[in-house]
Design a protein around this motif. Structure first.
Motif, PDB file in Angstrom:
ATOM      1  N   TYR A 273       0.837  -1.209   0.000  1.00  0.00           N
ATOM      2  CA  TYR A 273       0.000   0.000   0.000  1.00  0.00           C
ATOM      3  C   TYR A 273       0.865   1.250   0.000  1.00  0.00           C
ATOM      4  CZ  TYR A 273      -3.047   3.766   1.420  1.00  0.00           C
ATOM      5  OH  TYR A 273      -3.705   4.968   1.459  1.00  0.00           O
ATOM      6  N   SER A 275       0.820   5.494  -0.053  1.00  0.00           N
ATOM      7  CA  SER A 275      -0.030   6.652   0.173  1.00  0.00           C
ATOM      8  C   SER A 275      -0.231   7.359  -1.165  1.00  0.00           C
ATOM      9  CB  SER A 275       0.621   7.607   1.178  1.00  0.00           C
ATOM     10  OG  SER A 275       1.708   8.289   0.577  1.00  0.00           O
ATOM     11  N   PHE A 342      -0.741   6.296   6.285  1.00  0.00           N
ATOM     12  CA  PHE A 342      -1.090   4.970   5.790  1.00  0.00           C
ATOM     13  C   PHE A 342      -2.379   4.430   6.410  1.00  0.00           C
ATOM     14  CE2 PHE A 342       3.490   5.523   5.500  1.00  0.00           C
ATOM     15  CZ  PHE A 342       3.726   5.189   4.168  1.00  0.00           C
ATOM     16  N   ARG A 345      -6.848   3.567   4.172  1.00  0.00           N
ATOM     17  CA  ARG A 345      -6.663   2.682   3.033  1.00  0.00           C
ATOM     18  C   ARG A 345      -7.991   2.365   2.360  1.00  0.00           C
ATOM     19  NH1 ARG A 345      -2.221  -1.724   5.215  1.00  0.00           N
ATOM     20  NH2 ARG A 345      -1.071  -0.308   6.587  1.00  0.00           N
ATOM     21  N   LYS A 349      -7.176  -2.586   0.085  1.00  0.00           N
ATOM     22  CA  LYS A 349      -5.843  -2.545   0.679  1.00  0.00           C
ATOM     23  C   LYS A 349      -5.871  -2.627   2.205  1.00  0.00           C
ATOM     24  CE  LYS A 349      -3.289  -1.707  -3.075  1.00  0.00           C
ATOM     25  NZ  LYS A 349      -2.059  -2.400  -3.471  1.00  0.00           N
ATOM     26  N   LYS A 350      -7.018  -2.892   2.778  1.00  0.00           N
ATOM     27  CA  LYS A 350      -7.145  -2.907   4.241  1.00  0.00           C
ATOM     28  C   LYS A 350      -6.136  -3.851   4.889  1.00  0.00           C
ATOM     29  CE  LYS A 350     -10.764  -0.229   5.240  1.00  0.00           C
ATOM     30  NZ  LYS A 350     -10.691   0.914   6.150  1.00  0.00           N
TER      31      LYS A 350
END
Length: 536
Positions: A273, A275, A342, A345, A349-350
């Motif tokens: 993930y 940002s 971050f 999400r 993308k959790k």
């Protein structure tokens, strides 16, 4: 500093002028009576224990203390002198005897240092309207373990942005003031408030307009007893200090060596993930002061907004814009700020294993900088990408002019211009691949560092991505073939000047020798002089 209330000199000057009521925002009687009636309607009884968060000079306390049983009122504030002013000027002797001195806590980090106390109610009136999201989440995380888990309730007031308007920007409130997403007084969307609750172990029970004299809305929080379910990492522990990242994935350069291409490919991997801002540069201070200043971050945000097109506006873009306004542009840049980048999400993308941060400036960090990185994560993995030194220098030189809108002068530059580029300390440090690798291995284990070559990336893009997946110990992902072959940020095709090629070749020969001493084998193309490697 989020708010003037954190400025002890400001508060002291007000107290010296006898303005202990005004310094907390005025409307002493109206707001004090309003919050007392608010909690009574919410079920507050004399037997309950209440903590008044940001109690100040006891605007609410003068009503709660005589109502609650002796010792059941507690107060916290950043300014002890403000609390003393309330105790000395607003309470009768009888009321002062109803609240022991140990029931007050002065803290600048929301440390609720009350022993063996579980609160039935907590209240924060006109406090979060002056705090950044990082500070609010710190308060929520610190307070949660002090609440009665079965029935504890926390009521706090917020400003909301105008309904239907973007989160970012300046919003008029019905009280006549304007609120902002990036500085005091703050506004937050309901979604952001719910995210803050989720991140820190709370649930939002209700969001209502209950007649606050300045038009703030009331949010009622309750303790989420299923803390492990659905909480985005990094979590916050009960002491208020954010836990370390489980994992952190960094790319440290080099410039013009394929890192943007890697970012575009890996951003689609479900275990990684990024940002919305690719290059955060957080750990590179002092090398990144122009990036980390609020002015620098606003400039980057304006660049993003300036590239927007109406036909491309969608929920994903809107979420990214909200991230810039509420996270990236927070006034205080610290470890909590970095962690928070971050948090928001998207659903897919959790559960991503790796927060990822790509910055070429990380290549020139010193040992103290790396110690700071390692203090924030249990498992740090780093990739470092190299390219034929001469080719990379020529590409970087051209790009620096083109990016600044000066590409038209490239063919009319002098040897002095080229010499200034090669003699620049930044050019020298980023061209010294061997020293960078030595620094990486001095601060990280061999298993935590993966060296890559731009040439291999171009010739075998999928194999390069498979190597990274293996390095990170994550499943293989399916990448689009068309995207794998795409070139990113190509510079113009201009014949390399003889002087530039000569200087670049010297660096290339030196680096090959230094890398060989470290046991690093370079691609065959590196042994060609720059003019030959470019096909001039």
């Amino acid at each position: 500093m989020d708010s003037p209330y954190e400025n002890s000199d400001f508060v002291r000057s007000k107290l010296n002028s006898g303005e202990h009521r005004d310094v907390i925002g005025g409307l002493w009687d109206e707001v004090g009576k309003w919050q007392f009636n608010l909690l009574k309607k919410a079920g507050l009884k004399p037997r309950h224990r209440l903590v008044d968060v940001g109690c100040g000079s006891l605007r609410g306390g003068v009503h709660f203390i005589p109502y609650l049983e002796r010792g059941n009122y507690f107060g916290t504030d950043i300014n002890g002198s403000l609390v003393e002013a309330g105790l000395n000027n607003e309470l009768s002797p009888d009321d002062r005897n109803r609240v022991p001195s140990e029931n007050f806590c002065v803290s600048d980090d929301f440390s609720f240092n009350f022993e063996d106390v579980n609160f039935d109610y907590a209240i924060a009136v006109s406090l979060f309207t002056h705090l950044s999201r990082n500070k609010i989440e710190m308060c929520l995380s610190q307070l949660r373990p002090k609440m009665n888990a079965s029935h504890g309730r926390f009521l706090a007031t917020f400003f909301l942005p105008k309904e239907g308007a973007p989160t970012f920007g300046r919003h008029p409130q019905k009280s006549g003031i304007h609120t902002f997403s990036w500085h005091d007084p703050f506004h937050y969307t309901v979604q952001t408030i719910e995210d803050m609750a989720s991140n820190t172990g709370w649930k939002v029970e209700s969001v209502e307009d209950l007649g606050h004299p300045r038009g703030q809305i009331v949010v009622m929080f309750s303790v989420n007893q299923k803390v492990g379910e659905g909480m985005m990492k990094p979590e916050i522990d009960p002491s208020g200090t954010r836990r370390r990242f489980d994992k952190l994935f960094l790319s440290v350069g080099s410039m013009k060596a394929g890192t943007t291409w890697l970012h575009q490919q890996l951003a689609g991997h479900p275990e990684i993930y990024f940002s919305p801002e690719k290059e955060i540069h957080y750990f590179a201070d002092p090398h990144a002061k122009s990036y980390m200043s609020l002015e620098g971050r606003i400039s980057r945000y304006q660049r993003v907004v300036g590239n927007l097109k109406a036909e491309r506006m969608n929920p994903h873009v809107q979420r990214n814009l909200a991230w810039y306004a509420t996270r990236y542009l927070a006034p205080v840049v610290d470890d909590d700020w970095y962690y928070s980048l971050f948090d928001d999400r998207p659903p897919q993308k959790k559960n991503a294993s790796y927060p990822a941060d790509f910055s070429n400036l990380y290549a020139v960090m010193d040992d103290a900088d790396w110690s700071r990185v390692l203090g924030l994560a249990d498992d740090v993995r780093v990739i470092y990408t190299m390219r034929h030194p001469g080719k990379r220098l020529w590409s970087n030189f051209k790009f620096s002019y083109e990016f600044s809108g000066q590409g038209h002068v490239l063919e009319s530059l002098s040897e002095a211009d080229y010499a200034a580029f090669f003699d620049d300390p930044g050019t020298k440090s980023h061209a010294d691949y061997a020293s960078i690798i030595e620094s990486l291995h001095r601060n990280l284990s061999d298993a935590a560092v993966q060296l890559l070559f731009f040439e291999n990336m171009r010739q075998e893009p999928l194999q390069t991505l498979r190597l990274i997946e293996s390095f990170l110990e994550i499943p293989e992902h399916s990448y689009r073939e068309q995207a794998l072959q795409r070139k990113v940020n190509p510079s113009s095709a201009i014949e390399v000047p003889a002087y530039f090629a000569e200087r670049a070749d010297e660096i290339c020969v030196n680096q090959i020798a230094q890398l060989q001493k470290l046991g690093v084998s370079v691609p065959e193309d590196w042994h060609k002089p720059l003019s030959s490697a470019l096909g001039n």
